[in-house]
Design an enzyme around this catalytic site. Structure first.
Site: not given
Length: 806
Positions: A702, A706, A86, A503, A83
């Site tokens: 790209d 950028d 754990c 861009d 669970c």
């Protein structure tokens, strides 16, 4: 760094004695550092401390100096987690381990993702820490962990029902007609002895998990089930001594339902993480390579960079490479989401695991093993699936206190029914319309039934699975569509964006500019202007420069070697060609350098009005002409912009190009907000302005020029092409250059987050409603266990709906 006085750190990026001094200076500036020795030959730093110091601070100091502490990232399956408690326990143990920088445990996939310094902790150390917590770390597992866990859970559930069904058949006459066959005594004994095999054999892992939790001084879901079934079973023997209902048979049924829920949940979680398995299964097991003129079939692991592979029609390409001979249509849809096959010719790059549809190809391997495109995709998806979403913080806080809280509620419940039954019995009278509510039971029986119901109905698993399961499905689905999320946090942030800024070059356009017009001033030939411009640009790697040089070579012009070349970022270049000073760049740049452009004014406006980028050429301060360069728009650009607007988003164009060209392109695409003539470093400020005006910003670029804007935006979306997927550049990477991926990414993030919110609501709602009903005695223990199993399945099943998302 508790108990550590001396550590050895592997350092990356050192090349000379100056590097050594910088690293030593950075480390000596830390508090408590007594001695530092940096060894260039071994690329290692030995640091001695007088007191404890967090390892993260040491790593940060090295990175601030411009170097890196070598780290290793590892994924490994963890067995035995039942669970969310754990998972939290394992995660906490790993984080406390010296040398571990970060640790994330994903209950959905039963895996741990750990980043650590290899000189300070090893894989064996990680495994030992996990084992000490009561779980098992499995390294280099042959079978995928969720599949193995599902198979084990299924076997346990089948065994439980095989042993429980005879018991149920025996119970039916007693429950339906009050017939305790062969006698009341015999019936009680049968319930006790028939339930024992179910609890001991099928339920053994549950009890062992609860015992390990007890030894580690914490509680988990198995603790609740062990207490619930144990309390139910003990009523069997006690019923001979006390006026008590015999719930021993119910204990076996609770365990069977519990194990069935676990099996179904494990299977569903396996389906949720299927995307990774499907990616792993794409690569062929073998490859045919040419060695010494012979064609050999070898295991994929033995392929080396430089090997020439032979791929026939219908076969998968073994690994990344470059076509050296042949022509064929290659289907890349399984890794890029690109629906149409692409024709590959000599010189073209191909991606491993893609399918050769027709034609015979000879491919030279360029990447193998962990360096391949597919391996990078898988690593990125695994990291995203192992990360946490901000909204999960609340669920994590609740989960950490959930099981102890339920144990406290169960204790209070038993005390209320035992000592103030008159307060509790009126609730039974109200709920007697429910067929399983027995008003006539004795006080002790009611106390045990209510307590057991509280223990088995509480469900921390639903809380723990609500977010990670949705992230696993969502990011896996995105990867199959060529959309790579770096983290779960990116999924949440992307759904909140209010403006998408693009861009221009290589993002909205195809990124392959070509010279379309050359306009010389009076008395000059176009080739003269082109030759001078190309000679000056030979030293540049800018796409526009390459377009000019390529065009000159196509025309067969002789080019000079430039001298004193200097690129002025975002403006142009200056160089000396044959002794003359040459300037190339935007009209604005040349005007700043006092070049008279009056003779070109009309032509410049005409070119810019046609959405062409203009490069002006000047020699010794005199304008010689202008070059018009066109970069066609991507076919998907217009459709993507329109779709983003329909999603209610503002769309902006941020470019370093001149305003006329930018405006012309924006008008074609339907973009109303244009920010032009912006230098790369100025894009950051423009992104911040958009954020102030509209809210969260997604920037699409790209991933190279950028990078600063991608990092500044709330979500950076990097456009990749082919095998270059710009993984490190943005929060989201689009494998193919198709801008429809931006729209898909936003829609998928919204769909994924919608499922997360639904799951969290259900998980909280279920526990808030069901636990009080169990306290007041309205839930039979058996129904309580069935409801608990259903709650986890509901959360996982809801997440799996994402796989059908279109």
């Amino acid at each position: 760094m508790p108990g550590k006085k001396r550590i050895e750190l592997p350092i990356e990026g050192m090349h000379c004695a100056g590097c050594v001094l910088r690293v030593e200076g950075a480390l000596k500036g830390l508090p408590a550092v007594e001695k530092v020795h940096v060894d260039l030959s071994n690329a290692q730093a030995v640091v001695e401390f007088s007191r404890e110091l967090p390892l993260a601070e040491v790593v940060k100091a090295v990175e601030a100096a411009g170097y890196r502490v070598a780290k290793r990232k590892i994924f490994f399956p963890v067995e035995g987690m039942a669970c969310a408690a754990c998972a939290a326990r394992v995660e906490g143990i790993l984080r406390e381990l010296f040398g571990v920088l970060s640790a994330k445990v994903n209950l959905s996939t039963n895996t741990a993702y750990v980043e650590f310094v290899p000189t300070l902790v090893s894989g064996k150390g990680l495994a030992a820490a996990v084992a000490e917590a009561g779980y098992a770390a499995v390294f280099e597992a042959e079978e995928e962990p969720t599949v193995r866990e599902a198979e084990k859970a299924k076997r346990r559930a089948v065994l439980a029902w095989a042993l429980t069904l005879p018991l149920i058949a025996w119970m039916i006459p007693e429950m339906a007609a009050g017939i305790a066959w062969p006698s009341p005594l015999g019936f009680k004994l049968a319930m006790i002895f028939l339930s024992l095999p179910v609890l001991i054999l099928a339920g053994a892992p549950t009890y062992l998990s609860a015992l390990r939790a007890l030894k580690s001084r914490h509680a988990n879901m198995d603790t609740l089930i062990a207490l619930g079934t144990g309390a139910s079973f003990i009523t069997g023997p006690l019923s001979f001594l006390l006026p008590l209902a015999n719930y021993a048979g119910v204990a076996a049924m609770i365990m069977a339902f519990h194990l069935t829920g676990r099996a179904l949940e494990a299977g569903a979680r396996g389906r949720a993480s299927r995307a990774i398995r499907e990616l792993l299964e794409l690569s062929p097991a073998t490859a045919r390579v040419l060695r010494d003129g012979k064609e050999l079939e070898i295991p994929l692991e033995e392929v080396r960079v430089g090997d020439v592979m032979v791929v026939r029609p219908g076969e998968r390409i073994p690994t990344d490479g470059k076509v050296v001979d042949g022509e064929a249509a290659v289907d890349e849809s399984m890794v890029t989401g690109e629906p149409m096959p692409r024709t590959k010719r000599p010189g073209d790059e191909v991606i491993g695991a893609t399918v050769n549809r027709d034609g015979l190809l000879r491919i030279q391997a360029t990447r193998v093993g962990k360096d391949t495109f597919l391996a990078q995709v898988i690593r990125l998806v695994e990291e995203a699936q192992g990360s946490k979403v901000p909204i999960q913080a609340l669920a994590d806080k609740v989960t950490a206190r959930f099981v102890p809280g339920i144990l406290a509620i169960a204790l209070v419940t038993s005390l209320l029914w035992l000592f103030v039954p008159n307060v509790m019995r009126p609730f039974l009278q109200i709920g007697k319309f429910l067929p399983w509510v027995s008003v006539g039971l004795g006080g002790l029986s009611l106390a045990i039934a209510a307590t057991v119901s509280v223990l088995v109905i509480a469900c921390p698993c639903a809380l723990g699975l609500a977010t990670p399961t949705a992230i696993v499905v969502g990011t896996g689905l995105a990867a199959r569509r060529g959309i790579l999320f770096r983290s779960g946090e990116a999924v949440q942030r992307l759904k909140d964006v209010r403006v998408v800024a693009f861009d221009k070059t290589g993002t909205l356009t195809q990124g392959h500019p070509r010279v379309t017009e050359i306009l010389p001033t009076r008395g000059l030939h176009p080739d003269e202007v082109l030759a001078l411009a190309a000679s000056a640009e030979r030293g540049s790697e800018h796409p526009l420069a390459r377009a000019i040089v390529d065009h000159a070579r196509e025309r067969g012009l002789t080019l000079e070697e430039p001298e004193k070349f200097r690129a002025l970022r975002g403006k142009g270049i200056e160089a000396t060609v044959a002794g003359d000073e040459v300037l190339l760049g935007s009209p604005k740049f040349l005007a700043e350098r006092n070049v008279d452009l009056s003779s070109l004014a009309g032509e410049l406006e005409r070119l810019e009005g046609k959405a062409k980028t203009v490069v002006v050429v000047a020699q010794d301060g005199r304008a010689l002409g202008a070059i018009g360069i066109s970069d066609p728009l991507k076919e998907s650009a217009t459709v993507a912009v329109e779709a983003l607007k329909k999603l209610g988003l503002e769309v902006a164009l941020i470019t370093g190009d001149n305003r006329r060209t930018a405006t012309a392109i924006a008008e074609r695409l339907g973009i109303e907000r244009v920010i032009a003539e912006v230098l790369p470093e100025e894009k950051l400020r423009e992104v911040e302005r958009l954020r102030e005006e509209f809210g969260p910003v997604a920037f699409v670029g790209d991933g190279i020029n950028d990078a600063p804007a991608l990092a500044t935006a709330d979500v950076g979306i990097a456009i990749g092409t082919g095998t270059d997927i710009a993984i490190e550049s943005g929060d989201v990477t689009l494998v193919r250059g198709d801008l429809s991926g931006v729209v898909e990414a936003i829609r998928l993030s919204r769909a994924t987050f919608r499922v997360i919110v639904q799951n969290l609501f259900w998980a909280f709602f279920y526990n808030v409603v069901m636990v009080p009903l169990a306290v007041i005695g309205w839930m039979h223990p058996l129904l309580a266990e069935a409801a608990m199993a259903t709650s986890s399945l509901t959360v996982v099943g809801n997440a799996l709906r994402l796989r059908r998302w279109r």
